[in-house]
Design an enzyme around this catalytic site. Sequence first.
Site, PDB file in Angstrom:
ATOM      1  N   LYS A 115       0.830  -1.207   0.000  1.00 38.94           N
ATOM      2  CA  LYS A 115       0.000   0.000   0.000  1.00 38.94           C
ATOM      3  C   LYS A 115       0.860   1.251   0.000  1.00 38.94           C
ATOM      4  O   LYS A 115       0.500   2.255  -0.610  1.00 38.94           O
ATOM      5  CB  LYS A 115      -0.947   0.009   1.202  1.00 38.94           C
ATOM      6  CG  LYS A 115      -2.066  -0.995   1.073  1.00 38.94           C
ATOM      7  CD  LYS A 115      -3.198  -0.730   2.058  1.00 38.94           C
ATOM      8  CE  LYS A 115      -4.321  -1.734   1.876  1.00 38.94           C
ATOM      9  NZ  LYS A 115      -5.304  -1.686   2.966  1.00 38.94           N
ATOM     10  N   LYS A 197      -6.536 -12.739  -8.011  1.00 40.10           N
ATOM     11  CA  LYS A 197      -7.793 -12.846  -7.290  1.00 40.10           C
ATOM     12  C   LYS A 197      -8.788 -11.812  -7.826  1.00 40.10           C
ATOM     13  O   LYS A 197      -8.379 -10.708  -8.188  1.00 40.10           O
ATOM     14  CB  LYS A 197      -7.499 -12.551  -5.813  1.00 40.10           C
ATOM     15  CG  LYS A 197      -8.462 -13.156  -4.824  1.00 40.10           C
ATOM     16  CD  LYS A 197      -7.949 -12.949  -3.416  1.00 40.10           C
ATOM     17  CE  LYS A 197      -9.022 -12.308  -2.575  1.00 40.10           C
ATOM     18  NZ  LYS A 197      -8.650 -12.122  -1.179  1.00 40.10           N
ATOM     19  N   LYS A 200     -11.973  -5.923  -5.839  1.00 42.73           N
ATOM     20  CA  LYS A 200     -12.793  -4.723  -6.020  1.00 42.73           C
ATOM     21  C   LYS A 200     -11.961  -3.556  -6.512  1.00 42.73           C
ATOM     22  O   LYS A 200     -12.492  -2.552  -6.952  1.00 42.73           O
ATOM     23  CB  LYS A 200     -13.570  -4.389  -4.737  1.00 42.73           C
ATOM     24  CG  LYS A 200     -12.785  -4.420  -3.455  1.00 42.73           C
ATOM     25  CD  LYS A 200     -13.723  -4.295  -2.237  1.00 42.73           C
ATOM     26  CE  LYS A 200     -12.921  -4.406  -0.947  1.00 42.73           C
ATOM     27  NZ  LYS A 200     -13.711  -4.269   0.251  1.00 42.73           N
TER      28      LYS A 200
END
Length: 333
Positions: A115, A197, A200
């Site tokens: 992040k 994966k 979103k």
Amino acid sequence: MIDGKKVLFSGMQATGNLTLGNYLGALKNWVSLSDEYLCFYSVVDMHSITVRQDPAVLRKRARSLLILYIAAGLDPEKNCLYYQSHVSGHAELSWILNCFTYMGELNRMTQFKDKASKHGDNINAGLFTYPVLMAADILLYQADVVPVGADQMQHLEITRDIAERFNNIYGDVFTIPEAYVGKVGARIMSLQDPSKKMSKSDENPNGSIYLMDDADTVMRKCKRAVTDSEGTFLYREEQPGLKNLIDIYSVCTGKTPDEVVQEFDGRGYGDFKMAVGEAVTSILNPLQKEAARLEKEKAYVDSIIKENAEKAGYYARKTLRKVQKKVGFPVRV
Ligand code: TRP
């Protein structure tokens, strides 16, 4: 243990549009766990602000997520469904646990490194101590088990380390949580890149089916899903796109992958993709209808939010008072 039941904690962030992966991989299993465990399912809005959010959007999405928990079949009388920010114990315990967590440990967290590289302009202290808040979430309720995906396993491990460290100094204060192992949720991959994966935050909207996608959109995305040129209908790693579609179809219909292979053996991928689209819609449609109904039931949802936050607060306070006493804070009179 609460009332003879083991305690389970899990949470989801209300950022981004939830995908079929979030539903089939997590939420759907949460429902099946709620008989066996006393479950706390939180909308972890405090975690969300480690990345800059539009306040109005966050508030709206947090509510929709809580509604989705209910629409998915989580009984708000049996489970504790609440906003993390409504129970101040999360922040209070988090501070204390910060003082029992080493910089070096947090520096090793792969999600932080990830992040930090994505949000280089806002590497704030909250992003760094994110795992400590997560530890507080879990330890506050003395959770025995935590269902988490592989990406959160490192955070669960640091939670255990912090809890053990604390217990070694002060005696048995925290239950040491275990990862929930059992029937793990299906790992749903991107329709456009089955090595990733379904997420979103995927930039390619065709890779993910969103929970609020209508039937046409679902069908279009399924038809466009990446498969292979083998043309054989088999369930195996060498055909990851097809394997993912079989997984999706299998969870939506309750059939095993083998049964699916038998059903579609000798038929083209095109046929199968349509069947997947229909199966997905048959799952999403009732979920969307129920969520839309609840969005209108303002008073009912508000009462659930209030009661569940009180319920969570009650258990949170019990742990918090014990911890505060152990570390030497003056006792309240
Ligand atoms: N960090 C988790 C995620 O993004 C969400 C979360 C917050 C969580 N607190 C938790 C999950 C405690 C399990 C237990 O997926």
